[in-house]
Enzyme design. Structure first.
Site, PDB file in Angstrom:
ATOM      1  N   HIS A   7       0.838  -1.209   0.000  1.00 49.26           N
ATOM      2  CA  HIS A   7       0.000   0.000   0.000  1.00 49.26           C
ATOM      3  C   HIS A   7       0.872   1.257   0.000  1.00 49.26           C
ATOM      4  O   HIS A   7       0.595   2.207  -0.750  1.00 49.26           O
ATOM      5  CB  HIS A   7      -0.904  -0.003   1.227  1.00 49.26           C
ATOM      6  N   GLU A   8       1.918   1.252   0.806  1.00 48.29           N
ATOM      7  CA  GLU A   8       2.810   2.417   0.847  1.00 48.29           C
ATOM      8  C   GLU A   8       3.577   2.574  -0.466  1.00 48.29           C
ATOM      9  O   GLU A   8       3.841   3.693  -0.907  1.00 48.29           O
ATOM     10  CB  GLU A   8       3.769   2.306   2.031  1.00 48.29           C
ATOM     11  N   HIS A  14       1.515   4.487  -2.830  1.00 46.48           N
ATOM     12  CA  HIS A  14       1.653   5.945  -2.715  1.00 46.48           C
ATOM     13  C   HIS A  14       2.896   6.430  -3.457  1.00 46.48           C
ATOM     14  O   HIS A  14       2.880   7.489  -4.085  1.00 46.48           O
ATOM     15  CB  HIS A  14       1.736   6.353  -1.241  1.00 46.48           C
TER      16      HIS A  14
END
Length: 231
Positions: free
Chosen positions: A104-105, A108
């Site tokens: 998920h990071e 980003h």
């Protein structure tokens, strides 16, 4: 009559109390879901840091370092310093939860790398939103005590930036989660059976952002009621 923004049953509590209860539920949900899948190891046996490094490299982001950070669920990507930071349970963890959060990071980081507009907009408004959320009650208190409605109006305008920030955060977070699942799948880092658990972890995390937006909107409504009652 003076109403404290934090204590008592002042105007707007009818909006704020349900939002706060929802936020508490969201926090419990993300912690319980994360802890559940923190105990289930991923099939490949990779750590969150290894998954993050592989996904960054395969997306041409060799220059982005991965750092260890203290705390629980404190994982984040810093677009200003171009660094990805993972907490201990994610950095060293080999669970489905660990690699899901790490991916998920990375999502980003990919957003930042490709110029994803909502992320750029959120980064731009972040300083104003931070100031607004901190200064709002000082301005409201001053406005109520001194009887200067314009100070309350300024406080509301500043807080509006914080609300806009929370609204913009939703598509940013959901998009990062979608990218995470896609990256994990196309790079063979999770099996078909692990897709659903991975989505549950990320969906639970996304719920906290929905709750944060709800609290922000409720506070904005409460501020407006305070302003109107002052008149």
């Amino acid at each position: 009559m003076f109403y404290s923004p934090y204590y008592g049953l002042g105007p707007g509590m009818i909006f704020l109390i349900p939002a706060i209860i929802f936020a508490m539920y969201a926090q419990m949900k993300v912690r319980s879901t994360f802890n559940k899948y923190l105990s289930i190891q991923n099939t490949r046996g990779y750590t969150g840091a290894q998954v993050a490094r592989m996904l960054l490299d395969r997306n041409g982001m060799h220059h982005i370092p991965i750092e260890y950070i203290g705390g629980h669920l404190s994982d984040h990507y810093d677009p200003r310093k171009k660094v990805l930071r993972l907490s201990q349970s994610v950095y060293n963890g080999t669970s489905i939860a660990s690699i899901s959060v790490a991916a998920h990071e990375v999502g980003h980081a990919i957003q930042d790398n490709v110029g994803y507009i909502p992320l750029a907009l959120r980064n731009t408004i972040a300083p104003i939103a931070s100031f607004g959320s901190q200064a709002v009650w000082l301005l409201v208190f001053a406005g109520l005590i001194l009887g200067i409605g314009s100070l309350i109006d300024i406080g509301i305008l500043f807080y509006l930036a914080a609300v806009i920030f929370q609204v913009i955060t939703l598509p940013v977070e959901f998009n990062a989660s979608s990218r995470a699942i896609e990256q994990l799948q196309i790079n063979g880092l999770i099996t078909s059976i692990e897709v659903a658990p991975s989505k549950k972890v990320l969906n639970a995390a996304a719920l906290t952002y929905v709750a944060a937006m709800a609290v922000s909107i409720a506070q904005l409504l409460r501020l407006m009621l305070l302003r109107n009652r002052r008149d």
